[in-house]
Design an enzyme around this catalytic site. Sequence first.
Site, PDB file in Angstrom:
ATOM      1  N   LYS A  38       1.005 -18.814  -3.072  1.00  0.00           N
ATOM      2  CA  LYS A  38      -0.050 -19.394  -2.223  1.00  0.00           C
ATOM      3  C   LYS A  38       0.001 -20.917  -2.223  1.00  0.00           C
ATOM      4  CE  LYS A  38      -3.118 -15.544  -1.742  1.00  0.00           C
ATOM      5  NZ  LYS A  38      -4.454 -14.985  -1.771  1.00  0.00           N
ATOM      6  N   LYS A  92       5.237  -7.847   1.057  1.00  0.00           N
ATOM      7  CA  LYS A  92       4.062  -6.970   1.126  1.00  0.00           C
ATOM      8  C   LYS A  92       3.275  -7.194   2.433  1.00  0.00           C
ATOM      9  CE  LYS A  92      -0.028  -9.036  -0.788  1.00  0.00           C
ATOM     10  NZ  LYS A  92      -1.297  -8.909  -1.385  1.00  0.00           N
ATOM     11  N   LYS A 111      -3.055  -9.497   4.636  1.00  0.00           N
ATOM     12  CA  LYS A 111      -4.014  -9.817   5.696  1.00  0.00           C
ATOM     13  C   LYS A 111      -3.877 -11.259   6.170  1.00  0.00           C
ATOM     14  CE  LYS A 111      -7.962  -9.150   2.768  1.00  0.00           C
ATOM     15  NZ  LYS A 111      -8.010  -9.994   1.570  1.00  0.00           N
TER      16      LYS A 111
HETATM   17  P1  ATP Z   1      -4.350 -12.249   1.133  1.00  0.00           P
HETATM   18  O1  ATP Z   1      -3.186 -12.153   2.041  1.00  0.00           O
HETATM   19  O2  ATP Z   1      -5.533 -12.988   1.691  1.00  0.00           O
HETATM   20  O3  ATP Z   1      -3.976 -12.669  -0.261  1.00  0.00           O
HETATM   21  P2  ATP Z   1      -4.242  -9.434   0.705  1.00  0.00           P
HETATM   22  O4  ATP Z   1      -4.064  -8.669   1.959  1.00  0.00           O
HETATM   23  O5  ATP Z   1      -3.073  -9.625  -0.169  1.00  0.00           O
HETATM   24  O6  ATP Z   1      -4.934 -10.811   1.020  1.00  0.00           O
HETATM   25  P3  ATP Z   1      -6.259  -8.984  -1.323  1.00  0.00           P
HETATM   26  O7  ATP Z   1      -7.647  -9.348  -0.941  1.00  0.00           O
HETATM   27  O8  ATP Z   1      -5.533  -9.909  -2.233  1.00  0.00           O
HETATM   28  O9  ATP Z   1      -5.395  -8.685  -0.049  1.00  0.00           O
HETATM   29  O10 ATP Z   1      -6.238  -7.542  -1.936  1.00  0.00           O
HETATM   30  C1  ATP Z   1      -7.283  -6.603  -1.978  1.00  0.00           C
HETATM   31  C2  ATP Z   1      -6.786  -5.352  -2.657  1.00  0.00           C
HETATM   32  O11 ATP Z   1      -5.827  -4.709  -1.814  1.00  0.00           O
HETATM   33  C3  ATP Z   1      -6.086  -5.598  -4.003  1.00  0.00           C
HETATM   34  O12 ATP Z   1      -6.385  -4.557  -4.901  1.00  0.00           O
HETATM   35  C4  ATP Z   1      -4.645  -5.589  -3.622  1.00  0.00           C
HETATM   36  O13 ATP Z   1      -3.812  -5.247  -4.716  1.00  0.00           O
HETATM   37  C5  ATP Z   1      -4.613  -4.528  -2.521  1.00  0.00           C
HETATM   38  N1  ATP Z   1      -3.518  -4.773  -1.585  1.00  0.00           N
HETATM   39  C6  ATP Z   1      -3.358  -5.870  -0.810  1.00  0.00           C
HETATM   40  N2  ATP Z   1      -2.257  -5.760  -0.061  1.00  0.00           N
HETATM   41  C7  ATP Z   1      -1.702  -4.557  -0.375  1.00  0.00           C
HETATM   42  C8  ATP Z   1      -0.531  -3.864   0.074  1.00  0.00           C
HETATM   43  N3  ATP Z   1       0.268  -4.387   0.974  1.00  0.00           N
HETATM   44  N4  ATP Z   1      -0.279  -2.656  -0.449  1.00  0.00           N
HETATM   45  C9  ATP Z   1      -1.105  -2.110  -1.366  1.00  0.00           C
HETATM   46  N5  ATP Z   1      -2.210  -2.713  -1.842  1.00  0.00           N
HETATM   47  C10 ATP Z   1      -2.509  -3.922  -1.351  1.00  0.00           C
END
Ligand code: ATP
Length: 333
Positions: free
Chosen positions: A114, A196, A199
């Site tokens: 990040k 991965k 969002k």
């Molecule tokens: P950002 O991109 O803003 O960091 P993010 O999409 O990675 O957001 P988080 O808010 O960090 O999402 O994650 C919320 C939950 O969803 C956490 O438990 C994280 O491990 C899970 N998660 C996020 N992305 C994935 C993915 N691609 N596959 C499985 N679990 C996920």
Amino acid sequence: MKTIVTGIQPSGRLTLGNYLGAIKNFVELQNKGEYDEFMVFIADLHAITVSYQPTELRKHIRELAALYLACGLDENKVTLFVQSEVHQHAEIGYLLQSIAYIGELERMTQYKDKKQKQVEGVSSSLLTYPVLMAGDILLYNASCVPVGLDQKQHLELARTLAERFNNKFGETFNIPEPLIKKVGAKIMSLQDPTKKMSKSDPLEKAAIYLDDDENTIRKKIASAVTDSDGLIKYDEKNKPGISNLLTIMSCCTGESIASLEERFKNSGYGDFKKAVAESIINLLIPIQQKYLSILNDKEKLDKILDDGAMKASYFAQKTLSKVKRKMGVGRVK
Ligand code: ATP
Ligand code: LTN
């Protein structure tokens, strides 16, 4: 006493990765009912560690609360609240910083990733984010923390900090266990299946959003990156795109990957992708239908979040007072 604690940042529209890797697991745990307390929160204090729009954040907090409920969380079975409304989170986060080392925070993969993406400078809270997360968990003496795979390293730090605190100030915290699903813990990007699904990916078609309509889902899956050998087989290393689609379909339908491989062994990628898209649509449409009515019932949603914050504060204050006493801050009265 078994307490489950988890949270998600209200940092944008949630993806299918968030649902399959995290929320689905929360709902399954809730329905199993093997716990005394289950705390689920909206991690808004985590969402301000990178640049953001205040009006958007406010909107996303409500949306995430409504989404949790639309996905099947039940306010009578879990305590649902907004992290910043329970001030003890910020307080324990600060106290724990005194036992967290800069070196161990700088080694966190998510921080390193990040940090590269910040344009206005890197906030100090991005570095201390995992300490706040440890505080979220330890405040309720969690025994179990369901998360996706990308949060595993942060969970390890929470365990390290709990042990360090106990050694330094005397037995206080449980050592929390991560709970990470075998299938679905890391859903990959549709456009680059070695990354991965996230969002905050600027590429709209890299992710399925939970509020995408049927046609958008069909189009995004149809344009998902695969390979050219034409075989529907799970092989993460050589066929990451097809493996990701198999994982997605398996999680959406409950059918095992082996059974999907068998069922589609004579199909082409086009037909397989159509089936994957339909499995996502069948999962998401009922959630979308419930979501809007929950979001629009402002009074009910406020009451759920008010009650949740009140209950969480009660548990949190008990731990916080103990922590302060052990650390020697404040006066004993
Ligand atoms: P950002 O991109 O803003 O960091 P993010 O999409 O990675 O957001 P988080 O808010 O960090 O999402 O994650 C919320 C939950 O969803 C956490 O438990 C994280 O491990 C899970 N998660 C996020 N992305 C994935 C993915 N691609 N596959 C499985 N679990 C996920
Ligand atoms: N960092 C997590 C959200 C989060 C969390 C927590 C998860 C904040 N505090 C405590 C579990 C327990 C993320 O998903 N980005």
